[in-house]
Motif scaffolding. Structure first.
Motif, mmCIF file in Angstrom:
data_model
loop_
_atom_site.group_PDB
_atom_site.id
_atom_site.type_symbol
_atom_site.label_atom_id
_atom_site.label_comp_id
_atom_site.label_asym_id
_atom_site.label_seq_id
_atom_site.Cartn_x
_atom_site.Cartn_y
_atom_site.Cartn_z
ATOM 1 N N GLU A 220 0.820 -1.129 -0.083
ATOM 2 C CA GLU A 220 0.006 0.018 0.053
ATOM 3 C C GLU A 220 0.900 1.273 0.005
ATOM 4 O O GLU A 220 2.022 1.308 0.818
ATOM 5 C CB GLU A 220 -0.778 -0.025 1.172
ATOM 6 C CG GLU A 220 -2.142 -1.020 1.114
ATOM 7 C CD GLU A 220 -3.047 -0.830 2.098
ATOM 8 O OE1 GLU A 220 -3.179 0.329 2.835
ATOM 9 O OE2 GLU A 220 -3.866 -1.712 2.413
ATOM 10 N N MET A 221 0.447 1.935 -0.995
ATOM 11 C CA MET A 221 1.252 3.330 -1.031
ATOM 12 C C MET A 221 0.670 4.310 0.199
ATOM 13 O O MET A 221 -0.185 4.148 0.744
ATOM 14 C CB MET A 221 0.782 4.032 -2.120
ATOM 15 C CG MET A 221 1.176 3.613 -3.462
ATOM 16 S SD MET A 221 3.206 3.347 -3.685
ATOM 17 C CE MET A 221 3.616 4.783 -4.138
ATOM 18 N N PRO A 222 1.548 5.188 0.908
ATOM 19 C CA PRO A 222 2.919 5.735 0.335
ATOM 20 C C PRO A 222 3.926 5.114 0.486
ATOM 21 O O PRO A 222 5.211 5.531 0.481
ATOM 22 C CB PRO A 222 2.695 7.317 0.432
ATOM 23 C CG PRO A 222 2.177 7.024 2.174
ATOM 24 C CD PRO A 222 1.410 5.900 1.915
ATOM 25 N N LEU A 223 4.089 3.670 0.895
ATOM 26 C CA LEU A 223 5.091 2.822 1.576
ATOM 27 C C LEU A 223 6.009 2.850 0.114
ATOM 28 O O LEU A 223 5.817 1.985 -0.534
ATOM 29 C CB LEU A 223 4.678 1.741 1.960
ATOM 30 C CG LEU A 223 5.984 0.764 2.477
ATOM 31 C CD1 LEU A 223 6.631 1.539 3.738
ATOM 32 C CD2 LEU A 223 5.557 -0.451 2.924
ATOM 33 N N LEU A 224 7.282 3.522 -0.044
ATOM 34 C CA LEU A 224 8.299 3.139 -1.008
ATOM 35 C C LEU A 224 9.385 2.576 -0.378
ATOM 36 O O LEU A 224 10.346 2.491 -1.381
ATOM 37 C CB LEU A 224 8.622 4.745 -1.622
ATOM 38 C CG LEU A 224 7.288 5.432 -2.226
ATOM 39 C CD1 LEU A 224 7.624 6.633 -2.721
ATOM 40 C CD2 LEU A 224 6.718 4.657 -3.055
ATOM 41 N N ALA A 225 9.713 2.454 0.633
ATOM 42 C CA ALA A 225 10.890 1.535 1.164
ATOM 43 C C ALA A 225 10.289 0.340 1.985
ATOM 44 O O ALA A 225 9.191 0.174 2.365
ATOM 45 C CB ALA A 225 11.680 2.245 2.112
#
Length: 300
Positions: A220-225
């Protein structure tokens, strides 16, 4: 010369990818601070790059394409006016290795492994320019001002010259394609090597990092790492896929029927499970049967 047919194929693939994993019609630019002076960047959630700001300059990890690169450059300029020193390519695939000219026009050095660069020269694409510099072998140490960057070539796994970028001081890696959290692998591409992919992931897990930025991330965004847990999950999927395939063989299932019968409920909530699982099984079948039937025992 880039033909109209090649352009049609390329645009069709891009449309298919967009249809499967989110529309680009409503683009949303996301910049997240991942570590000190290091940020992830996504234009629409489909592709994720990274950039680091040093005392005197900026290093970009993965240019993707010109549209993405221009938006990333604008995002960088909202944070700093320091010059772009390097733009680093992970591997040869055009959807990752395009857009370099955006940064060479800024005076940056574009860098790729020699194997990737050779392919880029031999297979021109309208938005892809060969890197201005190359490296070879399995390891390169890059020092940009105070920033240490390790370039690791772990061998053949996906594409040509696939490079893992490791920032030891931040204990951070940037990974393109070889790990995509929460997504079933798109393994029809002919330059995947599944067993070497597994070996590469095991080598990666031995590295000292606690954060990872992935070129694609279906969580699920905003998880970018993410973390090592995502790398471990990717490895387990590959291992579970092969284990289940051989279990079907041992039960006496016709190998040609396994792609339509094999299920992996553990991964049923991963993106692409319904569309791509059978294709993944076909790839295992092709890789494991490079010769006549009957099936051979699984190598240890």
């Amino acid at each position: 010369m880039f033909t109209k047919f090649q352009a049609l194929v390329a645009s069709t693939l891009l449309v298919l990818a967009s249809a499967s994993f989110g529309s680009v019609a409503n683009e949303h630019k996301t910049v997240q601070k991942i570590a000190d002076n290091t940020y992830s960047f996504s234009l629409d959630g489909g592709y994720i790059s990274m950039f680091s700001i040093t005392n005197n300059s900026v290093v970009v990890f993965e240019t993707m394409n010109s549209h993405h690169a221009k938006s990333m450059l604008a995002a960088i300029r909202e944070i700093t006016d320091k010059p772009i020193k390097y733009a680093l390519h992970s591997h040869n695939h055009w959807d990752h290795a395009s857009g370099g000219k955006v940064f060479t026009d800024e005076g940056a050095i574009t860098l790729a492994h020699q194997e990737a660069a050779q392919w880029m020269v031999a297979n021109p694409y309208q938005d892809m320019t060969p890197p201005t510099e190359t490296w070879q072998g399995q390891f390169k140490q890059l020092k940009v001002d105070e920033l240490s960057i390790e370039l690791h070539y772990l061998g053949m796994n996906h594409g040509l010259g696939m490079t893992v970028f490791y920032l030891p001081e931040q204990k951070l890696v940037y990974l393109a394609d070889i790990v995509t959290p929460n997504r079933v692998i798109f393994s029809v591409v002919p330059d995947f090597n599944l067993r070497e992919w597994e070996r590469s992931l095991k080598a990666l897990l031995k590295m000292d990092f606690n954060k990872a930025v992935f070129s694609h991330n279906e969580k699920e965004m905003p998880l970018l790492a993410g973390s090592k847990a995502d790398v471990q999950a990717q490895l387990e999927y590959l291992q579970d896929l092969r284990k289940a395939f051989y279990a079907e063989l041992q039960k006496g299932t016709n190998p040609m029927l396994i792609p339509s019968t094999l299920k992996l409920p553990k991964y049923q909530n991963w993106v692409g499970y319904d569309q791509w699982l059978a294709m993944n099984v076909w790839r295992v079948l092709a890789d494991e049967f490079m010769g006549p039937f009957p099936w051979r025992p699984e190598p240890k």
